[in-house]
Design a protein around this motif. Structure first.
Motif, PDB file in Angstrom:
ATOM      1  N   TYR A 175       0.836  -1.201   0.000  1.00 14.09           N
ATOM      2  CA  TYR A 175       0.000   0.000   0.000  1.00 14.09           C
ATOM      3  C   TYR A 175       0.872   1.253   0.000  1.00 14.09           C
ATOM      4  O   TYR A 175       2.009   1.220   0.463  1.00 14.09           O
ATOM      5  CB  TYR A 175      -0.892   0.025   1.244  1.00 14.09           C
ATOM      6  CG  TYR A 175      -1.886  -1.091   1.262  1.00 14.09           C
ATOM      7  CD1 TYR A 175      -3.183  -0.894   0.833  1.00 14.09           C
ATOM      8  CD2 TYR A 175      -1.530  -2.363   1.693  1.00 14.09           C
ATOM      9  CE1 TYR A 175      -4.105  -1.929   0.827  1.00 14.09           C
ATOM     10  CE2 TYR A 175      -2.439  -3.404   1.696  1.00 14.09           C
ATOM     11  CZ  TYR A 175      -3.726  -3.182   1.262  1.00 14.09           C
ATOM     12  OH  TYR A 175      -4.623  -4.212   1.256  1.00 14.09           O
TER      13      TYR A 175
ATOM     14  N   ASN B 141       0.769   5.193   1.386  1.00  8.40           N
ATOM     15  CA  ASN B 141       0.077   6.106   2.287  1.00  8.40           C
ATOM     16  C   ASN B 141       0.388   7.529   1.839  1.00  8.40           C
ATOM     17  O   ASN B 141       1.491   8.028   2.060  1.00  8.40           O
ATOM     18  CB  ASN B 141       0.553   5.875   3.729  1.00  8.40           C
ATOM     19  CG  ASN B 141      -0.224   6.667   4.728  1.00  8.40           C
ATOM     20  OD1 ASN B 141      -0.666   7.769   4.454  1.00  8.40           O
ATOM     21  ND2 ASN B 141      -0.389   6.122   5.912  1.00  8.40           N
TER      22      ASN B 141
ATOM     23  N   ARG C 127      -0.590  10.285   2.979  1.00  7.34           N
ATOM     24  CA  ARG C 127      -0.426  11.195   4.112  1.00  7.34           C
ATOM     25  C   ARG C 127       1.027  11.215   4.573  1.00  7.34           C
ATOM     26  O   ARG C 127       1.577  12.269   4.866  1.00  7.34           O
ATOM     27  CB  ARG C 127      -1.360  10.781   5.261  1.00  7.34           C
ATOM     28  CG  ARG C 127      -1.467  11.795   6.374  1.00  7.34           C
ATOM     29  CD  ARG C 127      -2.522  11.398   7.398  1.00  7.34           C
ATOM     30  NE  ARG C 127      -2.372  10.048   7.904  1.00  7.34           N
ATOM     31  CZ  ARG C 127      -1.489   9.666   8.816  1.00  7.34           C
ATOM     32  NH1 ARG C 127      -0.654  10.523   9.329  1.00  7.34           N
ATOM     33  NH2 ARG C 127      -1.450   8.417   9.220  1.00  7.34           N
ATOM     34  N   THR C 128       1.661  10.037   4.604  1.00 12.00           N
ATOM     35  CA  THR C 128       3.042   9.941   5.075  1.00 12.00           C
ATOM     36  C   THR C 128       4.047   9.787   3.932  1.00 12.00           C
ATOM     37  O   THR C 128       5.247   9.863   4.163  1.00 12.00           O
ATOM     38  CB  THR C 128       3.209   8.729   6.007  1.00 12.00           C
ATOM     39  OG1 THR C 128       2.960   7.522   5.263  1.00 12.00           O
ATOM     40  CG2 THR C 128       2.281   8.811   7.208  1.00 12.00           C
TER      41      THR C 128
ATOM     42  N   ARG D   1       0.360  -1.454   8.701  1.00 11.64           N
ATOM     43  CA  ARG D   1      -0.229  -0.400   7.884  1.00 11.64           C
ATOM     44  C   ARG D   1      -1.015   0.580   8.726  1.00 11.64           C
ATOM     45  O   ARG D   1      -1.490   0.275   9.806  1.00 11.64           O
ATOM     46  CB  ARG D   1      -1.153  -1.003   6.836  1.00 11.64           C
ATOM     47  CG  ARG D   1      -0.452  -1.870   5.833  1.00 11.64           C
ATOM     48  CD  ARG D   1      -1.369  -2.283   4.719  1.00 11.64           C
ATOM     49  NE  ARG D   1      -2.603  -2.885   5.170  1.00 11.64           N
ATOM     50  CZ  ARG D   1      -2.766  -4.178   5.391  1.00 11.64           C
ATOM     51  NH1 ARG D   1      -1.775  -5.000   5.228  1.00 11.64           N
ATOM     52  NH2 ARG D   1      -3.925  -4.640   5.768  1.00 11.64           N
ATOM     53  N   GLY D   2      -1.174   1.774   8.155  1.00 15.54           N
ATOM     54  CA  GLY D   2      -2.013   2.791   8.760  1.00 15.54           C
ATOM     55  C   GLY D   2      -3.484   2.472   8.530  1.00 15.54           C
ATOM     56  O   GLY D   2      -3.851   1.377   8.085  1.00 15.54           O
ATOM     57  N   ARG D   3      -4.308   3.467   8.797  1.00 14.93           N
ATOM     58  CA  ARG D   3      -5.755   3.297   8.622  1.00 14.93           C
ATOM     59  C   ARG D   3      -6.092   3.091   7.151  1.00 14.93           C
ATOM     60  O   ARG D   3      -5.488   3.709   6.276  1.00 14.93           O
ATOM     61  CB  ARG D   3      -6.494   4.529   9.132  1.00 14.93           C
ATOM     62  CG  ARG D   3      -6.306   4.788  10.581  1.00 14.93           C
ATOM     63  CD  ARG D   3      -7.001   6.031  11.045  1.00 14.93           C
ATOM     64  NE  ARG D   3      -7.244   6.981   9.964  1.00 14.93           N
ATOM     65  CZ  ARG D   3      -7.997   8.045  10.083  1.00 14.93           C
ATOM     66  NH1 ARG D   3      -8.586   8.325  11.218  1.00 14.93           N
ATOM     67  NH2 ARG D   3      -8.165   8.867   9.065  1.00 14.93           N
TER      68      ARG D   3
ATOM     69  N   SER E 173      -8.454   4.181   5.419  1.00 12.19           N
ATOM     70  CA  SER E 173      -8.861   5.405   4.732  1.00 12.19           C
ATOM     71  C   SER E 173      -7.671   6.254   4.295  1.00 12.19           C
ATOM     72  O   SER E 173      -7.822   7.166   3.494  1.00 12.19           O
ATOM     73  CB  SER E 173      -9.802   6.220   5.618  1.00 12.19           C
ATOM     74  OG  SER E 173      -9.134   6.616   6.807  1.00 12.19           O
ATOM     75  N   ASP E 174      -6.476   5.950   4.805  1.00 19.30           N
ATOM     76  CA  ASP E 174      -5.269   6.691   4.441  1.00 19.30           C
ATOM     77  C   ASP E 174      -4.439   5.988   3.375  1.00 19.30           C
ATOM     78  O   ASP E 174      -3.357   6.457   3.042  1.00 19.30           O
ATOM     79  CB  ASP E 174      -4.366   6.889   5.671  1.00 19.30           C
ATOM     80  CG  ASP E 174      -4.961   7.839   6.684  1.00 19.30           C
ATOM     81  OD1 ASP E 174      -5.776   8.704   6.297  1.00 19.30           O
ATOM     82  OD2 ASP E 174      -4.611   7.727   7.864  1.00 19.30           O
ATOM     83  N   LEU E 175      -4.920   4.876   2.838  1.00 20.86           N
ATOM     84  CA  LEU E 175      -4.079   4.049   1.962  1.00 20.86           C
ATOM     85  C   LEU E 175      -4.601   3.960   0.542  1.00 20.86           C
ATOM     86  O   LEU E 175      -5.811   3.979   0.306  1.00 20.86           O
ATOM     87  CB  LEU E 175      -3.981   2.629   2.536  1.00 20.86           C
ATOM     88  CG  LEU E 175      -3.414   2.504   3.942  1.00 20.86           C
ATOM     89  CD1 LEU E 175      -3.487   1.057   4.389  1.00 20.86           C
ATOM     90  CD2 LEU E 175      -1.999   3.043   4.006  1.00 20.86           C
TER      91      LEU E 175
END
Length: 64
Positions: free
Chosen positions: A12, A14, A16-17, A25-27, A29-31
């Motif tokens: 994935y 991200n 945001r980052t 993994r992050g959330r 919705s952020d991927l």
């Protein structure tokens, strides 16, 4: 939290980052993804832009 015995094997990106993520993994919705490999995930923004251009062209064709 329990560890998933069958973790998602996808890669994935991200936005945001600006990091590629695999097992940790992050959330969701952020991927962007999943992608089959790390190299493809690194191209996520480029792939998304191309898909957007393609969809816009198809919409314009439909509207004519």
């Amino acid at each position: 939290m329990t560890e998933d015995p069958n973790p998602d094997q996808g890669w994935y990106f991200n936005p945001r980052t600006h990091q590629v993520e695999h097992h940790d993994r992050g959330r969701a919705s952020d991927l962007l993804g999943p992608y089959p490999d790390e190299q493809t995930a690194r191209r996520a923004l480029e792939i998304a832009a191309e898909r957007t251009r393609q969809a816009d062209a198809e919409d314009a064709e439909f509207d004519d």
